[in-house]
Design an enzyme around this catalytic site. Structure first.
Site, mmCIF file in Angstrom:
data_model
loop_
_atom_site.group_PDB
_atom_site.id
_atom_site.type_symbol
_atom_site.label_atom_id
_atom_site.label_comp_id
_atom_site.label_asym_id
_atom_site.label_seq_id
_atom_site.Cartn_x
_atom_site.Cartn_y
_atom_site.Cartn_z
ATOM 1 C CG HIS A 226 -2.183 0.869 0.945
ATOM 2 N ND1 HIS A 226 -1.891 2.314 1.232
ATOM 3 C CD2 HIS A 226 -3.438 0.620 0.941
ATOM 4 C CE1 HIS A 226 -3.112 2.987 0.737
ATOM 5 N NE2 HIS A 226 -4.059 1.759 0.805
ATOM 6 N NE ARG A 242 -3.567 7.403 -2.052
ATOM 7 C CZ ARG A 242 -3.640 5.989 -2.551
ATOM 8 N NH1 ARG A 242 -3.622 5.776 -3.682
ATOM 9 N NH2 ARG A 242 -3.732 5.014 -1.815
#
Ligand SMILES: Cc1cc2nc3c(=O)[nH]c(=O)nc-3n(C[C@H](O)[C@H](O)[C@H](O)COP(=O)(O)OP(=O)(O)OC[C@H]3O[C@@H](n4cnc5c(N)ncnc54)[C@H](O)[C@@H]3O)c2cc1C
Length: 533
Positions: A226, A242
């Site tokens: 990740h 995000r």
């Protein structure tokens, strides 16, 4: 002790399977090495995918197949994505408090998704799901055995008869017999130690036990990193940040990657920035304090506690960390394995939903959709079990007694930390043949040294050092299989990136199978359940 279905693992996958088998009238026992609320599932923040329109179901299928890079099984993908809206309806009906826009369940966009389709409960999605499942399992009369560590699967003539367990409180070895065995023991991303978002406990003992029992494993080399873990602690900052507009920048303020690209691409870009001495940050300031506090309260708190940074006001230092393991115990689409009566589900299994790379939000979905299916498959097994002491139980009791007598001239904790570092730098985000072979020799050296490691604490009560030693032994066994897969796959695909073979190749458009025959590790590529590259 005896039951119809024993499930090892009380994360989301284990609890959904337990609920379904109990609804079908079966006597179900769920075993875990800790307590249900401690499972990895409780850490999931971003959400669980489910399309809200017919058109988006098709796009969900396409996104999942694209992310899987030719190794996701189209039938499994179609089944899971089509069942997703029903799965959310069910979770909602049993009490999961999803966030809502007006009356509808709210959805947000995660990386690699063409539309917002991740349903969430602030950034406590996994925790709320797990608590709700646990309440419902208790109501249905599912029995729970806490703090028992899986040692082995009892199998004879290619059929499972139950499991052997170490009672952590007394250090006694017990056998639990059952008509069907389901492993739901989670993934193995914690083999990367401090370079992993996972909590203590995902070292992959269940997968290693399955291999010892004769089960086939597949696609172990695909480990997802990740991109946005906190720089100091590796605690995850979910993709939801995000999705809300957070940017990834270096210390010069340069944006060097599309923030909504797939996790492998962003992780590699950050890894390369860090390798040339740059610092990398998540810039969440434009999202605004109010939205951050409403949608990501847990992540803001974690950043403040562990990084001493308020992401609403300052740049948050990040690094990539091992997050999810796509491979595992190879299963059919009903969760069955090559051993009769033995099933696997959740992150420990490879039903080939994710292929070479998992789409964010698809794991929680897998737990619910596949959990139900595997609960049904296990409930359908009928077998008369003779209550007797299996040889496996005796062997495991003798093994535990022997561990107490091992000399401890080599410190296994020191070896474990060393191996974790070696794995991250040589069998992590960027790999190449020579470095991978170096990791294999380290692993094989550690295997030889195990007999000289042992434990210093000889107490028979709550011996945490014994558990850590058993976890380490399993980790070494499983890591060898993972690295063998990574050495053999001379190409780059999804989460597996080989610097010496940066292209995807048709000859490796296949699943990697690994198994043990008379204690010898065997590997092969199998071209089935695949889609076009
Ligand atoms: C920080 C973080 C955030 C995430 N966010 C998301 C997200 O937003 N959306 C999404 O889809 N996915 C997410 N994931 C992935 C997802 O949470 C996991 O893949 C999923 O929860 C795994 O569930 P599981 O039931 O298979 O295993 P787990 O929840 O890991 O449960 C495993 C169980 O097995 C037991 N066990 C293990 N070994 C033994 C043993 N030897 N003996 C006895 N018991 C044992 C454990 O005690 C535990 O009860 C996230 C993962 C992490 C780490």
């Amino acid at each position: 002790m005896k039951c119809d279905v024993v499930i090892v693992g009380s994360g989301g996958a284990g609890l959904v399977a337990a609920i379904r088998a109990a609804e079908l009238g079966k006597d179900v026992v769920v075993v875990s090495k800790g307590y249900p609320t401690e499972a990895q599932t409780s850490m999931a923040q971003g959400g669980i995918n489910a399309a809200s329109t017919q058109q988006d179901i098709q796009q969900h299928i396409e996104d999942t197949l694209r992310s899987g890079q030719g190794l996701a099984d189209p039938e499994v993908v179609e089944f899971v994505c089509t069942q997703a809206p029903k799965a959310i309806k069910w979770l909602d009906s049993i009490g999961v408090p999803f966030d809502r826009d007006d009356k509808e369940i709210a959805r947000r966009k995660l990386g690699g998704a063409s539309n917002p389709r991740a349903c969430y409960a602030q950034d406590y999605t996994g925790l709320k799901i797990l608590h709700t499942l646990y309440d419902n399992a208790l109501k249905l009369g599912v029995r729970f055995v806490h703090e028992h560590f899986l040692l082995n699967i009892i199998s004879e003539d290619n059929r499972a008869y139950g499991v052997t367990l170490l009672d952590k409180r007394s250090t006694q070895v017990k056998q639990l017999l059952s008509r069907a065995v389901i492993l739901a023991t989670g993934g193995f991303a914690k083999i990367y130690g401090p370079f992993s978002t996972n909590g203590e406990g995902s070292f992959g003992e269940g997968i290693a036990a399955a291999m010892r029992a004769g089960a086939k494993l597949s696609d172990l080399e695909f480990v997802q990193f990740h991109p946005t873990a906190l720089a100091k602690s590796a605690i995850l900052i979910s993709e939801a940040a995000r999705g809300l507009g957070a940017k990834i920048v270096n210390q010069k303020g340069e944006q060097f990657i599309d923030e909504l690209a797939t996790r492998d691409k962003i992780s590699r870009a950050i890894y390369e920035q860090l390798a040339i001495g740059n610092e990398v940050f998540l810039d969440m300031r434009e999202i605004g304090e109010e939205i951050i506090q409403r949608e990501l309260p847990q992540e803001r708190k974690l950043a403040m506690i562990y990084e001493n940074v308020d992401p609403a006001k300052e740049l948050l230092p990040i690094k990539p960390a091992a997050h999810y393991t796509m491979g595992g115990i190879d299963t059919e689409s009903n969760g069955g394995t090559n051993i009769a009566g033995f099933f696997a589900v959740g992150e420990c299994a490879n039903v080939k939903l994710h292929g070479a790379n998992r789409l964010g939000g698809n794991s929680l979905l897998e737990l619910v959709v596949m959990g139900k299916r595997v609960g049904e498959s296990a409930a359908a097994v009928s077998l008369e079990i003779e209550e007797k002491n299996f040889e496996r139980t005796l062997i495991d009791s003798n093994f535990i007694k022997a561990v107490f007598t091992l000399p401890n001239s080599i410190d296994f904790m020191e070896r474990k930390e060393f191996l974790q570092k070696v794995l991250f730098h040589n069998a992590g985000i960027v790999r190449e043949e020579l470095a991978l072979k170096g990791v294999l020799s380290v692993i094989r050296q550690h295997q030889k040294e195990l007999a000289f490691m042992g434990i210093k604490d000889k107490s028979p009560l709550y011996n945490t050092e014994l558990i850590a030693f058993l976890e380490y032994g399993n980790m070494v066994e499983l890591t060898e299989a993972m690295v063998v897969g990574a050495v053999q796959r001379n190409e780059s695909r999804g989460a597996h990136y080989r610097k010496d073979h940066p292209k995807t190749k048709e000859e490796y458009h296949a699943h990697t199978f690994i198994w043990k025959e008379d204690g010898v590790l065997c590997a092969d590529f199998v071209k089935q359940n695949i889609t076009k590259n």
